[in-house]
Write a protein that holds these residues in place. Structure first.
Motif, mmCIF file in Angstrom:
data_model
loop_
_atom_site.group_PDB
_atom_site.id
_atom_site.type_symbol
_atom_site.label_atom_id
_atom_site.label_comp_id
_atom_site.label_asym_id
_atom_site.label_seq_id
_atom_site.Cartn_x
_atom_site.Cartn_y
_atom_site.Cartn_z
ATOM 1 N N GLN A 8 0.811 -1.216 0.000
ATOM 2 C CA GLN A 8 0.000 0.000 0.000
ATOM 3 C C GLN A 8 0.844 1.266 0.000
ATOM 4 O O GLN A 8 0.387 2.317 -0.452
ATOM 5 C CB GLN A 8 -0.907 0.016 1.227
ATOM 6 C CG GLN A 8 -2.131 -0.859 1.136
ATOM 7 C CD GLN A 8 -3.054 -0.642 2.329
ATOM 8 O OE1 GLN A 8 -2.615 -0.183 3.390
ATOM 9 N NE2 GLN A 8 -4.307 -0.980 2.163
ATOM 10 N N VAL A 164 -14.777 -4.386 10.427
ATOM 11 C CA VAL A 164 -14.247 -4.671 9.090
ATOM 12 C C VAL A 164 -15.203 -5.659 8.421
ATOM 13 O O VAL A 164 -15.550 -6.694 9.003
ATOM 14 C CB VAL A 164 -12.826 -5.246 9.166
ATOM 15 C CG1 VAL A 164 -12.308 -5.577 7.768
ATOM 16 C CG2 VAL A 164 -11.883 -4.272 9.868
ATOM 17 N N ILE A 170 -15.627 -7.466 0.815
ATOM 18 C CA ILE A 170 -14.505 -6.624 0.393
ATOM 19 C C ILE A 170 -14.027 -7.020 -0.999
ATOM 20 O O ILE A 170 -13.786 -6.154 -1.853
ATOM 21 C CB ILE A 170 -13.364 -6.719 1.420
ATOM 22 C CG1 ILE A 170 -13.787 -6.061 2.739
ATOM 23 C CG2 ILE A 170 -12.085 -6.063 0.878
ATOM 24 C CD1 ILE A 170 -12.786 -6.196 3.859
ATOM 25 N N PHE A 185 -6.203 -3.918 -1.329
ATOM 26 C CA PHE A 185 -6.497 -4.742 -0.159
ATOM 27 C C PHE A 185 -5.417 -5.814 -0.112
ATOM 28 O O PHE A 185 -5.413 -6.759 -0.897
ATOM 29 C CB PHE A 185 -7.886 -5.375 -0.271
ATOM 30 C CG PHE A 185 -8.309 -6.109 0.968
ATOM 31 C CD1 PHE A 185 -8.803 -5.422 2.064
ATOM 32 C CD2 PHE A 185 -8.193 -7.489 1.053
ATOM 33 C CE1 PHE A 185 -9.183 -6.091 3.219
ATOM 34 C CE2 PHE A 185 -8.564 -8.172 2.195
ATOM 35 C CZ PHE A 185 -9.063 -7.475 3.283
ATOM 36 N N MET A 189 -4.462 -8.391 5.195
ATOM 37 C CA MET A 189 -5.570 -7.684 5.811
ATOM 38 C C MET A 189 -6.771 -8.597 6.046
ATOM 39 O O MET A 189 -7.667 -8.260 6.834
ATOM 40 C CB MET A 189 -5.972 -6.490 4.950
ATOM 41 C CG MET A 189 -4.889 -5.421 4.850
ATOM 42 S SD MET A 189 -5.190 -4.191 3.553
ATOM 43 C CE MET A 189 -6.561 -3.283 4.256
ATOM 44 N N TRP A 192 -8.088 -9.576 9.586
ATOM 45 C CA TRP A 192 -8.863 -8.660 10.420
ATOM 46 C C TRP A 192 -10.326 -8.564 9.996
ATOM 47 O O TRP A 192 -11.089 -7.831 10.629
ATOM 48 C CB TRP A 192 -8.212 -7.281 10.394
ATOM 49 C CG TRP A 192 -6.846 -7.278 11.014
ATOM 50 C CD1 TRP A 192 -6.507 -7.720 12.258
ATOM 51 C CD2 TRP A 192 -5.622 -6.818 10.420
ATOM 52 N NE1 TRP A 192 -5.160 -7.568 12.488
ATOM 53 C CE2 TRP A 192 -4.581 -7.011 11.374
ATOM 54 C CE3 TRP A 192 -5.284 -6.246 9.196
ATOM 55 C CZ2 TRP A 192 -3.262 -6.665 11.125
ATOM 56 C CZ3 TRP A 192 -3.973 -5.907 8.942
ATOM 57 C CH2 TRP A 192 -2.967 -6.114 9.892
ATOM 58 N N THR A 193 -10.710 -9.268 8.925
ATOM 59 C CA THR A 193 -12.094 -9.177 8.477
ATOM 60 C C THR A 193 -13.033 -9.714 9.559
ATOM 61 O O THR A 193 -12.739 -10.710 10.223
ATOM 62 C CB THR A 193 -12.310 -9.948 7.170
ATOM 63 O OG1 THR A 193 -11.884 -11.312 7.336
ATOM 64 C CG2 THR A 193 -11.510 -9.324 6.031
ATOM 65 N N ILE A 219 -10.746 7.295 3.426
ATOM 66 C CA ILE A 219 -9.803 6.265 3.857
ATOM 67 C C ILE A 219 -9.549 6.455 5.346
ATOM 68 O O ILE A 219 -9.434 7.585 5.829
ATOM 69 C CB ILE A 219 -8.490 6.353 3.056
ATOM 70 C CG1 ILE A 219 -8.736 6.019 1.584
ATOM 71 C CG2 ILE A 219 -7.427 5.417 3.631
ATOM 72 C CD1 ILE A 219 -7.535 6.248 0.701
ATOM 73 N N TRP A 246 -7.572 1.722 5.207
ATOM 74 C CA TRP A 246 -8.851 1.040 4.994
ATOM 75 C C TRP A 246 -9.807 1.955 4.250
ATOM 76 O O TRP A 246 -10.124 3.054 4.719
ATOM 77 C CB TRP A 246 -9.459 0.638 6.339
ATOM 78 C CG TRP A 246 -8.613 -0.347 7.080
ATOM 79 C CD1 TRP A 246 -7.583 -0.075 7.927
ATOM 80 C CD2 TRP A 246 -8.709 -1.772 7.011
ATOM 81 N NE1 TRP A 246 -7.027 -1.229 8.396
ATOM 82 C CE2 TRP A 246 -7.699 -2.299 7.854
ATOM 83 C CE3 TRP A 246 -9.553 -2.659 6.339
ATOM 84 C CZ2 TRP A 246 -7.508 -3.658 8.036
ATOM 85 C CZ3 TRP A 246 -9.367 -4.018 6.512
ATOM 86 C CH2 TRP A 246 -8.358 -4.510 7.351
ATOM 87 N N HIS A 247 -10.271 1.499 3.098
ATOM 88 C CA HIS A 247 -11.300 2.233 2.356
ATOM 89 C C HIS A 247 -12.594 2.196 3.161
ATOM 90 O O HIS A 247 -12.914 1.192 3.813
ATOM 91 C CB HIS A 247 -11.497 1.580 0.986
ATOM 92 C CG HIS A 247 -12.246 2.429 0.017
ATOM 93 N ND1 HIS A 247 -13.609 2.652 0.117
ATOM 94 C CD2 HIS A 247 -11.835 3.108 -1.087
ATOM 95 C CE1 HIS A 247 -13.991 3.430 -0.864
ATOM 96 N NE2 HIS A 247 -12.947 3.732 -1.608
ATOM 97 N N TRP A 250 -14.890 -0.774 3.034
ATOM 98 C CA TRP A 250 -14.497 -2.024 3.691
ATOM 99 C C TRP A 250 -14.886 -2.030 5.159
ATOM 100 O O TRP A 250 -14.619 -3.024 5.859
ATOM 101 C CB TRP A 250 -12.989 -2.222 3.567
ATOM 102 C CG TRP A 250 -12.489 -2.230 2.155
ATOM 103 C CD1 TRP A 250 -13.215 -2.452 1.010
ATOM 104 C CD2 TRP A 250 -11.143 -2.003 1.724
ATOM 105 N NE1 TRP A 250 -12.399 -2.368 -0.105
ATOM 106 C CE2 TRP A 250 -11.124 -2.078 0.306
ATOM 107 C CE3 TRP A 250 -9.942 -1.720 2.386
ATOM 108 C CZ2 TRP A 250 -9.968 -1.909 -0.438
ATOM 109 C CZ3 TRP A 250 -8.789 -1.553 1.644
ATOM 110 C CH2 TRP A 250 -8.800 -1.644 0.242
ATOM 111 N N LEU A 251 -15.497 -0.957 5.630
ATOM 112 C CA LEU A 251 -15.838 -0.808 7.038
ATOM 113 C C LEU A 251 -17.347 -0.590 7.198
ATOM 114 O O LEU A 251 -18.000 -0.043 6.324
ATOM 115 C CB LEU A 251 -15.096 0.362 7.657
ATOM 116 C CG LEU A 251 -13.559 0.382 7.495
ATOM 117 C CD1 LEU A 251 -12.995 1.695 8.015
ATOM 118 C CD2 LEU A 251 -12.937 -0.805 8.207
#
Length: 255
Positions: A8, A164, A170, A185, A189, A192-193, A219, A246-247, A250-251
């Protein structure tokens, strides 16, 4: 190798004129020397710090740090930034001992006798500096001394609680490159979903392509989530411990 496809740190997530993006792509990806170093340069790990992860240290007073700096304000090549001065005489815990990093050109380099400290990033003490990504600042051993743990060190950063989204949700949001509005992504990552975390910061602007610019999409940085550095295993892990971005898509329940 285009490093924007594996880390990233090299994603372009801000708003830029097309001509600026084109020039940035040529400058960063078409240099023969840089490409050769990216592909073939793999440095050994540097010497470990005298401190261990979890140790408490004190940042030296300004005068003592100045005595370690050369005329360019560097110790063994590492610049002591102007917004690091407010941390002098403060007590912090060692978050990571650094021995190798992938630098801003995507080149693997050894780092010796250097650590990252908890709670210190490129935003500075008033969050008005840096690139917007909350990258940790490096501290040479020469700038530190051992310290006792301060009383009441259990405080956590306050912020909204978010969840998440699931890995399936995602993945459905990603384009063919595995990105959402330019933000990748990363595979790690996925661990953590489904989890719940506190929002540490909304990224309003970023420093990219040699300029500050507004992020093109919402973000967020979540408290305690950092890149492991394992995405570039062929060259060895990177110890920068950059904050994971994190976009908003995605949250869930970002408030």
């Amino acid at each position: 190798m285009l490093f924007s496809s594996v880390c990233q740190q090299f994603n372009i997530v801000g708003e830029h004129p097309l001509r600026h993006l084109a020039w940035h792509g040529v400058r960063t990806n078409c240099g023969i020397r840089t490409q050769l170093k990216r592909r073939f340069w793999s440095s050994d790990a540097g010497a470990a710090s005298r401190y261990a992860e979890g140790d408490w240290v004190r940042v030296l007073e300004r005068e003592r740090i100045q005595a370690t700096l050369d005329p360019a304000a560097r110790t063994r090549g590492l610049l002591f930034l102007s917004y690091q001065w407010p941390y002098c005489s403060g007590t912090f815990r060692v978050r990571k001992v650094m021995t190798r990093i992938i630098d801003d050109d995507g080149i693997s380099r050894a780092v010796s006798r250097t650590v990252l400290l908890e709670g210190i990033n490129c935003g500075g003490i008033d969050a008005s500096h840096g690139c917007g990504r909350e990258c940790p600042l490096m501290f040479r051993d020469e700038w530190l001394e051992p310290a006792e743990a301060p009383a009441g060190d259990d405080a956590r950063a306050a912020g909204s609680l978010v969840r998440v989204r699931s890995l399936g949700d995602i993945r459905a949001s990603l384009d063919w490159r595995g990105k959402r509005d330019g933000l990748m992504f990363m595979p790690e990552m996925a661990q953590w979903t489904g989890g719940y975390f506190r929002v540490l910061k909304k990224v309003e602007s970023v420093f990219e392509c040699g300029r500050h610019t507004r992020a093109r999409a919402p973000i967020y940085i979540l408290d305690g989530l950092h890149c492991s550095g394992g995405v570039l295993d062929r060259k060895g892990p990177c110890d920068r411990r950059c904050s994971v971005l994190w976009h908003a898509d995605w949250l869930a329940d970002v408030r």
